[in-house]
Write a protein that holds these residues in place. Structure first.
Motif, PDB file in Angstrom:
ATOM      1  N   MET A   1      -5.758 -68.829 -28.674  1.00 14.13           N
ATOM      2  CA  MET A   1      -5.278 -68.311 -30.180  1.00 14.13           C
ATOM      3  C   MET A   1      -6.583 -67.353 -30.627  1.00 14.13           C
ATOM      4  SD  MET A   1      -4.607 -70.285 -33.813  1.00 14.13           S
ATOM      5  CE  MET A   1      -3.391 -71.320 -32.872  1.00 14.13           C
ATOM      6  N   THR A   2      -6.123 -66.307 -31.225  1.00 11.09           N
ATOM      7  CA  THR A   2      -7.119 -65.313 -31.875  1.00 11.09           C
ATOM      8  C   THR A   2      -7.158 -65.538 -33.118  1.00 11.09           C
ATOM      9  OG1 THR A   2      -5.937 -63.354 -31.802  1.00 11.09           O
ATOM     10  CG2 THR A   2      -6.748 -64.034 -29.813  1.00 11.09           C
ATOM     11  N   VAL A   3      -8.348 -64.873 -33.967  1.00  7.48           N
ATOM     12  CA  VAL A   3      -8.383 -64.768 -35.529  1.00  7.48           C
ATOM     13  C   VAL A   3      -7.403 -63.708 -35.944  1.00  7.48           C
ATOM     14  CG1 VAL A   3     -10.772 -65.715 -35.544  1.00  7.48           C
ATOM     15  CG2 VAL A   3     -10.438 -63.104 -35.137  1.00  7.48           C
ATOM     16  N   HIS A   4      -7.099 -62.705 -34.965  1.00  8.66           N
ATOM     17  CA  HIS A   4      -6.324 -61.829 -35.131  1.00  8.66           C
ATOM     18  C   HIS A   4      -4.676 -62.353 -35.575  1.00  8.66           C
ATOM     19  CE1 HIS A   4      -4.300 -57.833 -35.764  1.00  8.66           C
ATOM     20  NE2 HIS A   4      -3.734 -58.076 -34.680  1.00  8.66           N
ATOM     21  N   GLU A   5      -4.341 -63.104 -34.502  1.00  8.94           N
ATOM     22  CA  GLU A   5      -3.435 -64.130 -34.791  1.00  8.94           C
ATOM     23  C   GLU A   5      -3.183 -64.761 -35.889  1.00  8.94           C
ATOM     24  OE1 GLU A   5      -2.417 -64.240 -29.797  1.00  8.94           O
ATOM     25  OE2 GLU A   5      -3.093 -66.122 -30.861  1.00  8.94           O
ATOM     26  N   ALA A  44       2.113 -63.188 -34.499  1.00  4.32           N
ATOM     27  CA  ALA A  44       2.042 -64.178 -35.762  1.00  4.32           C
ATOM     28  C   ALA A  44       2.918 -65.558 -35.865  1.00  4.32           C
ATOM     29  CB  ALA A  44       2.658 -63.064 -36.911  1.00  4.32           C
ATOM     30  N   LYS A  45       3.605 -65.713 -34.768  1.00  4.21           N
ATOM     31  CA  LYS A  45       4.053 -66.987 -34.463  1.00  4.21           C
ATOM     32  C   LYS A  45       3.303 -67.845 -33.599  1.00  4.21           C
ATOM     33  CE  LYS A  45       8.709 -68.000 -34.714  1.00  4.21           C
ATOM     34  NZ  LYS A  45      10.213 -67.960 -34.225  1.00  4.21           N
ATOM     35  N   ARG A  46       2.474 -67.274 -32.897  1.00  6.54           N
ATOM     36  CA  ARG A  46       1.821 -67.981 -31.650  1.00  6.54           C
ATOM     37  C   ARG A  46       1.069 -69.218 -32.209  1.00  6.54           C
ATOM     38  NH1 ARG A  46      -0.015 -62.545 -28.620  1.00  6.54           N
ATOM     39  NH2 ARG A  46       1.917 -61.796 -28.005  1.00  6.54           N
TER      40      ARG A  46
END
Length: 337
Positions: A1-5, A44-46
């Motif tokens: 997971m990234t902060v962008h996600e 956005a759902k990850r």
């Protein structure tokens, strides 16, 4: 997971972001090939996908940890449930002494899971029911009848399956029933594939009444499966079990078509993966049971090309959905109530 996600998901609270990131790292560690499935969803759902599957894998690992006694595993389930109930109430978990790594993970995953389930209007109050079913499974070493096994399926397998169906955004009322058929097939196939491993752990998930039907008992399976030779009776038993699973797989095959397009590629790939298991199980007159092998996942050799292709197709579908106006739902916030 990234902060962008997390940014795209709208999750802005710093503490909650840390919980999501920790849960995602946990999923990467214990989720085996399933982690690759996250790339078939919009970014956005990850975060929500990661948290849910991290939870399922984490609890399964607590139950199946052969390096710990049954009593310790039961204690760990109790500890995790306490952390979850504290998260539901928005309270800090009270622990004696400095918190252990287990307790920190329990609390972070619990807080993220409560938020994830509230965001998607899932019945977060039923999670303790799932934990209780896992607790009961700890001391169940075989199932006399299929009805007995069905109790396990309903509470341990299908309860969380209905929650993931909600995350996948069903478009019709039939989606849940199709989900149940599909996930039942997955579980039954896993029982068949892992029969030797389970027996070595002291567990049998093939109903005893089915063994009796073919003139077998538990000892016969222990002696034969993995020995390099399986009798006609064992092959007939496995044929019977595989056919039962295949019927559920066929009955639920259209599940993906009842879901939002952004969820379909993942479900379709998962069905393909389990269909590949069926192919291996029956190949060469059920030779698999002479020498069982490791499971088939999204990252296994037979599935890697299909996983890559599915991810590429999913990316196109997701971009089109966003152009058509699809947006992830707003994250749960108590301030918005």
């Amino acid at each position: 997971m990234t902060v962008h996600e997390l940014d795209l998901a709208g999750i802005t609270d710093s503490g909650l972001r840390a919980d999501y990131l920790k849960s995602s790292r946990l999923f990467r560690e214990i989720g085996r090939g399933r982690f690759l499935g996250r790339y078939m969803f919009p970014a956005a759902k990850r975060p929500y996908f990661d948290v849910f599957f991290s939870f399922v894998c984490y609890v399964d690992d607590l139950v199946d940890d052969v390096n710990r006694s049954t009593e310790v595993r039961a204690q760990r389930l109790d500890e995790w449930e306490r952390a979850y109930l504290a998260a539901v109430k928005g309270e800090t978990l009270e622990v004696e002494g400095p918190p252990s790594g287990d307790q920190e993970t329990d609390s972070a995953l619990s807080r993220a899971l409560v938020h994830m389930m509230r965001t998607w209007d899932l019945p977060y109050d039923r999670v303790p029911e799932f934990i209780q079913a896992q607790r009961e499974a700890l001391t169940t070493y075989e199932y006399a009848t299929y009805d007995d096994l069905d109790g396990f399926l309903q509470s341990v397998t299908l309860l969380p399956a209905t929650w993931i169906n909600g995350l996948f955004e069903p478009l019709s009322a039939e989606a849940e029933e199709l989900c149940k058929h599909t996930i039942t097939a997955f579980q039954l196939l896993d029982f068949i594939w892992d029969v030797q491993e389970d027996l070595e752990l002291g567990r049998l998930y093939l109903p005893v009444e089915h063994l009796t039907k073919f003139g077998l008992d538990r000892g016969d399976l222990i002696r034969e499966v993995g020995s390099g030779y399986t009798s006609d009776a064992v092959r007939e038993l496995m044929k019977f079990e595989i056919e039962r699973a295949r019927k559920h797989l066929d009955a639920g095959r259209s599940w993906g078509r009842t879901l939002h397009p952004t969820s379909r590629k993942f479900v379709e790939l998962d069905i393909q993966t389990h269909q590949a298991m069926v192919t291996d199980l029956v190949k060469d007159d059920y030779a698999f049971f002479n020498k069982p092998k490791k499971g088939i996942g999204f990252n296994s050799a037979v599935m890697v090309p299909r996983t890559a292709a599915a991810a590429a197709r999913a990316a196109k579908v997701n971009r089109q959905a966003e152009r058509d106006g699809y947006r992830i739902r707003r994250p749960y916030s108590p301030d918005a109530l």
